[in-house]
Scaffold this motif. Structure first.
Motif, mmCIF file in Angstrom:
data_model
loop_
_atom_site.group_PDB
_atom_site.id
_atom_site.type_symbol
_atom_site.label_atom_id
_atom_site.label_comp_id
_atom_site.label_asym_id
_atom_site.label_seq_id
_atom_site.Cartn_x
_atom_site.Cartn_y
_atom_site.Cartn_z
ATOM 1 N N GLU A 58 12.158 14.827 -3.146
ATOM 2 C CA GLU A 58 12.295 15.221 -4.550
ATOM 3 C C GLU A 58 11.055 15.985 -5.015
ATOM 4 N N ARG A 59 9.893 15.527 -4.618
ATOM 5 C CA ARG A 59 8.642 16.207 -4.981
ATOM 6 C C ARG A 59 8.620 17.620 -4.405
ATOM 7 N N ASP A 60 9.054 17.767 -3.158
ATOM 8 C CA ASP A 60 9.111 19.096 -2.528
ATOM 9 C C ASP A 60 10.118 20.005 -3.236
ATOM 10 N N ARG A 61 11.257 19.443 -3.611
ATOM 11 C CA ARG A 61 12.272 20.226 -4.309
ATOM 12 C C ARG A 61 11.727 20.732 -5.642
ATOM 13 N N LEU A 62 11.072 19.853 -6.395
ATOM 14 C CA LEU A 62 10.510 20.249 -7.682
ATOM 15 C C LEU A 62 9.414 21.299 -7.511
ATOM 16 N N ARG A 63 8.594 21.144 -6.475
ATOM 17 C CA ARG A 63 7.525 22.102 -6.212
ATOM 18 C C ARG A 63 8.111 23.473 -5.881
ATOM 19 N N LYS A 64 9.184 23.509 -5.108
ATOM 20 C CA LYS A 64 9.827 24.783 -4.775
ATOM 21 C C LYS A 64 10.421 25.438 -6.018
ATOM 22 N N GLU A 65 11.021 24.624 -6.890
ATOM 23 C CA GLU A 65 11.557 25.168 -8.134
ATOM 24 C C GLU A 65 10.441 25.754 -8.999
ATOM 25 N N GLU A 66 9.324 25.040 -9.091
ATOM 26 C CA GLU A 66 8.189 25.538 -9.868
ATOM 27 C C GLU A 66 7.643 26.830 -9.275
ATOM 28 N N ASP A 67 7.542 26.876 -7.950
ATOM 29 C CA ASP A 67 7.058 28.085 -7.287
ATOM 30 C C ASP A 67 7.982 29.264 -7.561
ATOM 31 N N ALA A 68 9.282 29.020 -7.542
ATOM 32 C CA ALA A 68 10.245 30.086 -7.808
ATOM 33 C C ALA A 68 10.129 30.560 -9.253
ATOM 34 N N GLN A 69 9.951 29.624 -10.176
ATOM 35 C CA GLN A 69 9.787 29.995 -11.584
ATOM 36 C C GLN A 69 8.501 30.786 -11.792
ATOM 37 N N LYS A 82 0.837 -1.203 0.000
ATOM 38 C CA LYS A 82 0.000 0.000 0.000
ATOM 39 C C LYS A 82 0.869 1.250 0.000
ATOM 40 N N ASN A 83 1.875 1.264 0.850
ATOM 41 C CA ASN A 83 2.763 2.421 0.930
ATOM 42 C C ASN A 83 3.631 2.559 -0.319
ATOM 43 N N PHE A 84 4.019 1.442 -0.911
ATOM 44 C CA PHE A 84 4.796 1.475 -2.139
ATOM 45 C C PHE A 84 3.988 2.150 -3.242
ATOM 46 N N LYS A 85 2.736 1.766 -3.369
ATOM 47 C CA LYS A 85 1.866 2.350 -4.392
ATOM 48 C C LYS A 85 1.552 3.813 -4.097
ATOM 49 N N ALA A 86 1.464 4.187 -2.830
ATOM 50 C CA ALA A 86 1.133 5.563 -2.458
ATOM 51 C C ALA A 86 2.254 6.529 -2.829
ATOM 52 N N ARG A 87 3.492 6.067 -2.856
ATOM 53 C CA ARG A 87 4.657 6.875 -3.213
ATOM 54 C C ARG A 87 4.806 8.110 -2.330
ATOM 55 N N VAL A 96 10.591 0.651 2.019
ATOM 56 C CA VAL A 96 9.556 1.446 1.356
ATOM 57 C C VAL A 96 9.435 2.818 2.020
ATOM 58 N N TYR A 97 9.509 2.860 3.343
ATOM 59 C CA TYR A 97 9.412 4.136 4.055
ATOM 60 C C TYR A 97 10.520 5.094 3.611
ATOM 61 N N PHE A 98 11.769 4.620 3.587
ATOM 62 C CA PHE A 98 12.877 5.486 3.201
ATOM 63 C C PHE A 98 12.818 5.851 1.720
ATOM 64 N N ARG A 99 12.372 4.936 0.883
ATOM 65 C CA ARG A 99 12.160 5.253 -0.531
ATOM 66 C C ARG A 99 11.126 6.362 -0.671
ATOM 67 N N ASN A 100 10.020 6.228 0.050
ATOM 68 C CA ASN A 100 8.961 7.231 -0.034
ATOM 69 C C ASN A 100 9.414 8.583 0.521
ATOM 70 N N CYS A 101 10.250 8.565 1.548
ATOM 71 C CA CYS A 101 10.811 9.824 2.060
ATOM 72 C C CYS A 101 11.636 10.508 0.975
ATOM 73 N N ALA A 102 12.427 9.736 0.234
ATOM 74 C CA ALA A 102 13.233 10.297 -0.852
ATOM 75 C C ALA A 102 12.326 10.858 -1.947
ATOM 76 N N ILE A 103 11.261 10.154 -2.268
ATOM 77 C CA ILE A 103 10.308 10.648 -3.267
ATOM 78 C C ILE A 103 9.669 11.951 -2.787
ATOM 79 N N ASP A 104 9.298 12.000 -1.508
ATOM 80 C CA ASP A 104 8.701 13.224 -0.948
ATOM 81 C C ASP A 104 9.676 14.393 -1.016
#
Length: 109
Positions: A88-99, A23-28, A78-86
């Motif tokens: 990266e997602r936050d980093r991309l969101r901040k870049e988009e917000d800055a742009q 479930k957590n793997f799919k939730a990403r 899975v927990y640590f993988r999902n933390c890394a995904i989170d």
């Protein structure tokens, strides 16, 4: 009989871990996942394993404990993988917000 009951408890309880990992793997995302809870369960399994060795009741039930440890280890992965995904997602969101902010600033000129 006590061994069979202990193994049944471990099997019933342990079946939840592969389902949770999937479930957590799919939730990403690690949102909603408590590392403290996973840690307490992990410590509980290791305490159960230690109890088997301390009491000298090393038997086939020990294999079920180890199977559960493997399943809980998958949850950690899975927990640590999902933390890394989170992250990266936050980093991309901040870049988009800055742009977006830069584009709005240019449009306002």
């Amino acid at each position: 009989m006590a061994e069979a009951l202990e193994a049944t408890m471990l099997i019933c309880f342990g079946l939840s871990w592969p389902m949770n990992a999937y479930k957590n793997f799919k939730a990403r995302t690690a949102a909603g996942t408590s590392w403290q809870f996973i840690l307490l369960i992990t410590l509980g399994y290791f305490a159960g394993i230690a109890a088997k060795f301390v009491s000298g009741t090393i038997n086939w039930v020990l294999a079920v404990y180890f199977l559960n440890v493997v399943c809980i280890a998958a949850n950690w992965v899975v927990y640590f993988r999902n933390c890394a995904i989170d992250r990266e997602r936050d980093r991309l969101r901040k870049e988009e917000d800055a742009q977006d902010a830069m584009a709005q600033a240019h449009a306002a000129r």
